[in-house]
Write a protein that holds these residues in place. Structure first.
Motif, PDB file in Angstrom:
ATOM      1  N   GLU A  98       0.853  -1.217   0.000  1.00 27.82           N
ATOM      2  CA  GLU A  98       0.000   0.000   0.000  1.00 27.82           C
ATOM      3  C   GLU A  98       0.874   1.247   0.000  1.00 27.82           C
ATOM      4  N   GLU A 125      -7.898  -5.895  -3.368  1.00 26.09           N
ATOM      5  CA  GLU A 125      -8.395  -4.748  -2.571  1.00 26.09           C
ATOM      6  C   GLU A 125      -7.391  -3.603  -2.607  1.00 26.09           C
ATOM      7  N   ASN A 128      -7.297  -1.960  -6.076  1.00 25.99           N
ATOM      8  CA  ASN A 128      -8.470  -1.135  -6.359  1.00 25.99           C
ATOM      9  C   ASN A 128      -8.394   0.245  -5.717  1.00 25.99           C
ATOM     10  N   LYS A 129      -7.680   0.352  -4.607  1.00 27.23           N
ATOM     11  CA  LYS A 129      -7.596   1.657  -3.928  1.00 27.23           C
ATOM     12  C   LYS A 129      -6.328   2.426  -4.307  1.00 27.23           C
TER      13      LYS A 129
END
Ligand code: SF4
Ligand code: SF4
Length: 302
Positions: A98, A125, A128-129
């Motif tokens: 991240e 996940e 996607n962010k």
């Protein structure tokens, strides 16, 4: 007094070849050794001697990664590559990913064995962010199960393919990485074979990358080390731009400092400093592995 006999002077003094230096033309790519030297496998050709008990270079922590990312931003780094050992053994891998994707695209080098549906779901996940894309490179050593597992260990072929299939189902494309066990001239044949193999396994937009074997670490033990004449000299770069070498535009950050490249992380002389800034200088290509980079035109990048 008797004079000592004169030492005969050789007619020609031995030529001491100057070690060429690779300049740093600007830091474009930052490698991060997120998995340290720990790996769930112990491949017979690993040039970094990674294995399940080798913690000589520990995992990079999230905090260390963040610090490097901030530093890399000041130096205008464009992309990131993470490697090990095996990156998915790092307990902070998802938080680390991240963080990296806030700064730029990230290529993940993995043996694929830990890419379970649950982990891949988490990767989706994160993707996607994220502001930037992640890419995967999964390694195999042969397209034949028996041959591959003789090098990488029992069941590795099946599990790596399963990992690749999980990535494919989630929509990620994969680069297949293989260490060359054939002559360079046969690359085109192997590329065709490898791409067909990946299509058979439903990998979307498959790509392949072949790497030369570096005669270090496990490979030096199982095959051979470098001969004395396998060194680069200034002559090697008369018709080949030295800036083609990846070490002219990348560095490798580890939990124990910054090294010139991902290949030499076990070489104390390849540690260039503790900060990236300190490593923005030329590096002497005195290691025999530099010979492999030169003759193979090798870059670790995709
Ligand atoms: S070659 Fe890769 S997968 Fe194999 S032991 Fe080394 S780091 Fe692990
Ligand atoms: S091993 Fe290759 S990448 Fe590393 S310093 Fe030598 S030439 Fe550069």
């Amino acid at each position: 007094m008797e004079l000592a006999p004169k030492v005969p002077i050789p007619e020609q003094a031995p030529v001491i070849e100057k070690v060429p230096e690779v300049p740093m033309t600007g830091l474009e790519t930052l490698w991060l050794q997120i998995g340290g030297t720990l790996c769930n496998l112990a491949c017979t050709h690993c040039f970094i001697s990674c294995h399940p008990k080798n913690d000589t270079i520990p995992f990079m922590t999230l905090e260390q990664t963040r610090w490097r990312l901030e530093e890399s931003k000041r130096l205008n780094v464009k992309d990131y590559y993470i490697t090990g050992g095996e990156v998915f053994l790092n307990p902070e891998i998802f938080e680390i990913l991240e963080a990296i994707l806030e700064y730029g695209p990230c290529t993940i080098l993995t043996n694929g064995l830990l890419l379970t549906p649950k982990r891949v779901e988490r990767l989706v996940e994160i993707q996607n962010k994220a502001a930037h894309e992640m890419h995967f490179r999964v390694s195999l050593d042969s397209l034949d199960e028996k041959e591959n597992d003789a090098i990488r260990g029992e069941n590795c072929f099946r599990l790596a393919l399963q990992g690749m299939a999980n990535l494919s189902k989630a929509g990620f494309s994969t680069h297949l990485t293989m260490v060359r066990s054939w002559d360079d001239e046969e690359d085109a044949i192997w590329e065709k074979k490898a791409l067909a193999f990946m299509k058979e396994h439903h990998v979307p937009e498959p790509q392949v990358k072949f790497l030369p074997g570096f005669l270090m670490g496990e490979l030096a033990r199982t095959e051979r080390g470098y001969h004395e004449n396998e060194r680069v000299t200034e002559k090697c770069f008369e018709n080949y731009p030295i800036t083609n070498l990846q070490c002219s535009s990348s560095r490798m950050a580890t939990s124990q400092g910054v090294y010139v490249c991902p290949i030499l992380v076990e070489e104390p002389s390849a540690k260039m400093g503790d900060t990236l800034e300190e490593t923005m200088r030329p590096f002497p290509l005195g290691h025999p592995a530099c010979y492999t980079c030169r003759i193979s035109g090798m870059t670790c990048k995709s």
